[in-house]
Design a protein around this motif. Structure first.
Motif, PDB file in Angstrom:
ATOM      1  N   GLY A  22       0.788  -1.223   0.000  1.00 23.29           N
ATOM      2  CA  GLY A  22       0.000   0.000   0.000  1.00 23.29           C
ATOM      3  C   GLY A  22       0.816   1.267   0.000  1.00 23.29           C
ATOM      4  O   GLY A  22       0.250   2.366  -0.122  1.00 23.29           O
ATOM      5  N   THR A  63       3.238   4.305  -1.215  1.00 19.45           N
ATOM      6  CA  THR A  63       3.554   5.052  -2.423  1.00 19.45           C
ATOM      7  C   THR A  63       5.033   5.398  -2.355  1.00 19.45           C
ATOM      8  O   THR A  63       5.453   6.243  -1.565  1.00 19.45           O
ATOM      9  N   GLU A 107       1.376  -2.564  -4.320  1.00 18.67           N
ATOM     10  CA  GLU A 107       0.086  -3.191  -4.028  1.00 18.67           C
ATOM     11  C   GLU A 107       0.283  -4.414  -3.118  1.00 18.67           C
ATOM     12  O   GLU A 107       1.358  -4.981  -3.025  1.00 18.67           O
TER      13      GLU A 107
END
Length: 510
Positions: A483, A485, A510
C-alpha cells in the motif's frame, strides 16, 4: 436526410434567435476586454446561456454526422493564409459560444446559421437557414503540411479546452485556459470561454491573434492568444485573472492527456499494441540545468505528484518515442501525437508543477492532468496576470535535456534474477540513458548512479554499459510496504557533474 422546416414551423421548434438585422460593430481591444472581465468579477456569477429547440434533440450519432459546409468556410475570398469554420451546437455542447471578427479595432459578431452546416442522415428536424444562437467552438486552418492544402492548425471546443498541431502531427493532448480546484474535495470548477474575438488575418500574415472571455463562479479572465504555425506551432498566452472568490488550488497552463498502458506500466491489458498513450512522460526543466523526466502511469487509484520549482525554464507532457513499432496502431498513430511544452514568460516566482494520474480502462478517457500552482494564493478581490508560450510539435524545445544524456526508456517488472523461480516482493526498474558526453565514455569510465527513495528502500542499484552501444543501463530493485507510495529518483554522475536527465517515478506497492 434531415427535414428542413420553413419559417411557419420555426417558432414551434427553436426559440426566436434568428438575427433580424446586420450585427453591430463595436470598439474592441485587449484592454477593453480586461475592463469587462474585471467588472464581471465584481458582480455575481451568471449562469451560462442554454440552447433550446432542435439543438437539444441532437444525440451522439446525429452530432457526429453534422459537417461544416466547405463552401461556407470564412476568410477564403481574399487570399488569407488562415481559414475558419465552426463546431455545431448540441449533444454535449449546449452552451453557445459567440465569435467576433476584429478589423481595425472594431468587432462584429460572426453570424452562423443552419445554412453553414451539412446535415446528411441527421434524424432530428433541422430548420432551414435558421440563425443559430452561437456555436460550440471553432477551427483554424492553414497550409501547415503542404502549400496547397489547408489543414487544421488549432481548435477551441468545450469549456476552456483547446488544441494545436505542429507539422506532421495529429490531435492528441489538450490545453485548458485554467484549472480550478482540480481533484480537491470541494469539487472542480470548469471555467469556460464563452466569447472569442479573432483579428481577421491579412494576406501573408504569419500569425493569428485572438482573445477570449473566461467565466466561472469564482474567477473571470481576459485571454490573449497569438498563434504561429510551423514545424513546432507556438501559442503565446497572456491571461489576466480576476478572483470573485477564494480558490483552493489555482492551476496555470493546465494540460490534459491520455495514458492507458506502455513502457514502464503495461497494466493488465490484453492488447496487441505495446503502447497506448497520447503522452508518455512529464518533463520539467529548471534554471539550474537539471531536467526531470517522470514516466506516466495508469495507477490503481488516484495519484498525485508535486515538483517544486522557482521560475522553471519549461514543463510539459511529451511523446518522445516516434517509432510506429512501439505502438502498432495504424488508425490512431500515437507516434504522431504532439508533445506540448510550456515556457513561462516573465517572473513566475515559486510554485510547483502538479501531476494527476487517474485510473482508466478506456483510451477514450483523458486521465492525465498537469499544471503549475503558484505559491501566491488566489484570494477574492485579487487579480493576477501571467504569460507563457506553448510549443506544440514532434520535438518541441524543452522536451528533454539538450546537453545531458536523455532517458531512452523505462521498463519495470518483478524483482530478482530472471529465470529463477525464487519469489521476491521487490520491483525492478530498468532505465536506459544515451547521448551527450555519456555516450562517448568507455566502459570503464568513472560513472556512478545517484539513487534516492522516499517511503521505501533501494535494495540494489547496478549500472553497466550495454555492449556495442553508447547506452548505459541502470537497474534498480526497490522494496516497500504493501500500500505504500514509493517515490524514486535517479541520475548518473561522473567527473564532477551530472551526466544525465533525472529520472523520477512513483510506484504504488500493491
Amino acid at each position: 436526410m434531415p427535414t428542413l422546416l420553413g419559417s411557419s414551423a420555426l417558432a414551434q421548434t427553436v426559440a426566436a434567435t434568428a438575427p433580424s438585422e446586420a450585427p453591430e460593430s463595436k470598439p474592441f481591444s485587449f484592454e477593453i476586454l480586461t475592463e469587462w472581465m474585471q467588472m464581471a468579477a465584481r458582480g455575481d456569477a451568471t449562469p451560462p446561456e442554454q440552447v433550446s429547440g432542435f439543438l437539444t434533440e441532437l444525440d451522439y450519432d446525429d452530432y457526429q454526422r453534422i459537417r461544416f459546409d466547405p463552401e461556407r468556410v470564412r476568410w477564403t475570398e481574399d487570399g488569407s493564409s488562415v481559414h475558419l469554420n465552426a463546431f455545431h451546437l448540441g449533444w454535449l455542447f449546449k452552451e453557445p459560444v459567440h465569435i467576433h471578427e476584429v478589423v481595425d479595432g472594431q468587432a462584429t459578431e460572426m453570424p452562423f446559421s443552419t445554412a453553414d452546416f451539412i446535415y446528411d442522415d441527421v434524424e432530428a428536424e433541422i430548420p432551414e437557414d435558421f440563425g443559430l444562437p452561437g456555436v460550440a467552438g471553432f477551427r483554424l486552418m492553414t497550409p501547415i503540411n503542404r502549400a496547397d492544402k489547408f489543414d487544421e492548425m488549432a481548435a477551441f471546443l468545450g469549456a476552456s479546452y483547446f488544441r494545436a498541431l505542429g507539422r506532421d502531427t495529429l490531435y492528441g493532448l489538450s490545453a485548458r485556459g485554467l484549472a480550478v480546484n482540480t481533484g480537491l474535495p470541494e469539487g472542480e470548477e470548469f471555467p469556460r470561454f464563452n466569447a472569442f474575438w479573432i483579428e481577421r488575418p491579412v494576406p501573408g500574415a504569419e500569425t493569428v491573434t485572438l482573445y477570449a472571455a473566461l467565466r466561472s463562479p469564482s474567477v473571470t479572465g481576459a485571454y490573449k492568444f497569438v498563434l504561429t504555425p510551423g514545424a513546432t506551432t507556438t501559442v503565446d498566452v497572456t491571461a489576466r485573472l480576476f478572483f470573485r472568490e477564494d480558490i483552493g488550488q489555482l492551476g496555470i497552463a493546465p494540460l490534459t492527456s491520455m495514458y492507458l498502458h506502455g513502457g514502464v506500466d503495461q497494466g493488465g491489458f490484453d492488447d496487441f499494441r505495446p503502447s497506448v498513450h497520447d503522452s508518455e512522460a512529464l518533463v520539467m526543466n529548471l534554471a539550474s540545468g537539471e531536467t526531470f523526466v517522470r514516466p506516466l502511469n495508469n495507477p490503481p487509484h488516484l495519484a498525485g505528484s508535486y515538483f517544486t520549482a522557482e521560475n522553471p525554464t519549461s514543463f510539459g507532457l511529451v511523446q518522445r518515442n516516434r517509432d510506429f513499432d512501439n505502438y502498432l496502431d495504424a488508425q490512431a498513430h500515437y507516434e504522431r501525437r504532439p508533445s506540448l511544452m510550456i515556457e513561462p514568460l516573465g517572473d513566475w516566482g515559486k510554485g510547483m508543477v502538479r501531476l494527476m494520474e487517474i485510473p482508466s480502462d478506456l483510451e477514450g478517457n483523458d486521465n492525465i492532468v498537469a499544471y503549475w500552482i503558484p505559491e501566491t494564493p488566489a484570494r477574492a478581490g485579487g487579480s493576477m496576470e501571467i504569460s507563457y508560450r506553448q510549443h506544440w510539435g514532434l520535438t518541441p524545445p524543452g522536451d528533454g535535456s539538450d546537453d545531458r544524456a536523455r532517458i531512452l526508456r523505462t521498463r519495470a517488472g518483478k524483482g530478482g534474477v530472471a529465470g529463477v523461480k525464487k519469489e521476491t516482493d521487490r520491483r525492478k526498474f530498468v532505465i536506459d540513458f544515451d547521448g551527450a558526453l555519456l555516450a562517448e565514455l568507455p566502459d570503464a569510465a568513472e560513472v556512478s548512479p545517484s539513487v534516492s527513495v522516499a517511503n521505501g528502500e533501494v535494495a540494489e542499484a547496478v549500472l553497466s554499459r550495454i555492449p556495442g552501444t553508447g547506452t548505459w543501463r541502470l537497474v534498480i530493485e526497490a522494496a516497500g510496504e504493501p500500500g505504500a507510495t514509493v517515490e524514486l529518483k535517479a541520475a548518473l554522475t561522473g567527473y564532477g557533474k551530472v551526466l544525465t536527465e533525472t529520472w523520477v517515478y512513483q510506484w504504488v506497492k500493491e
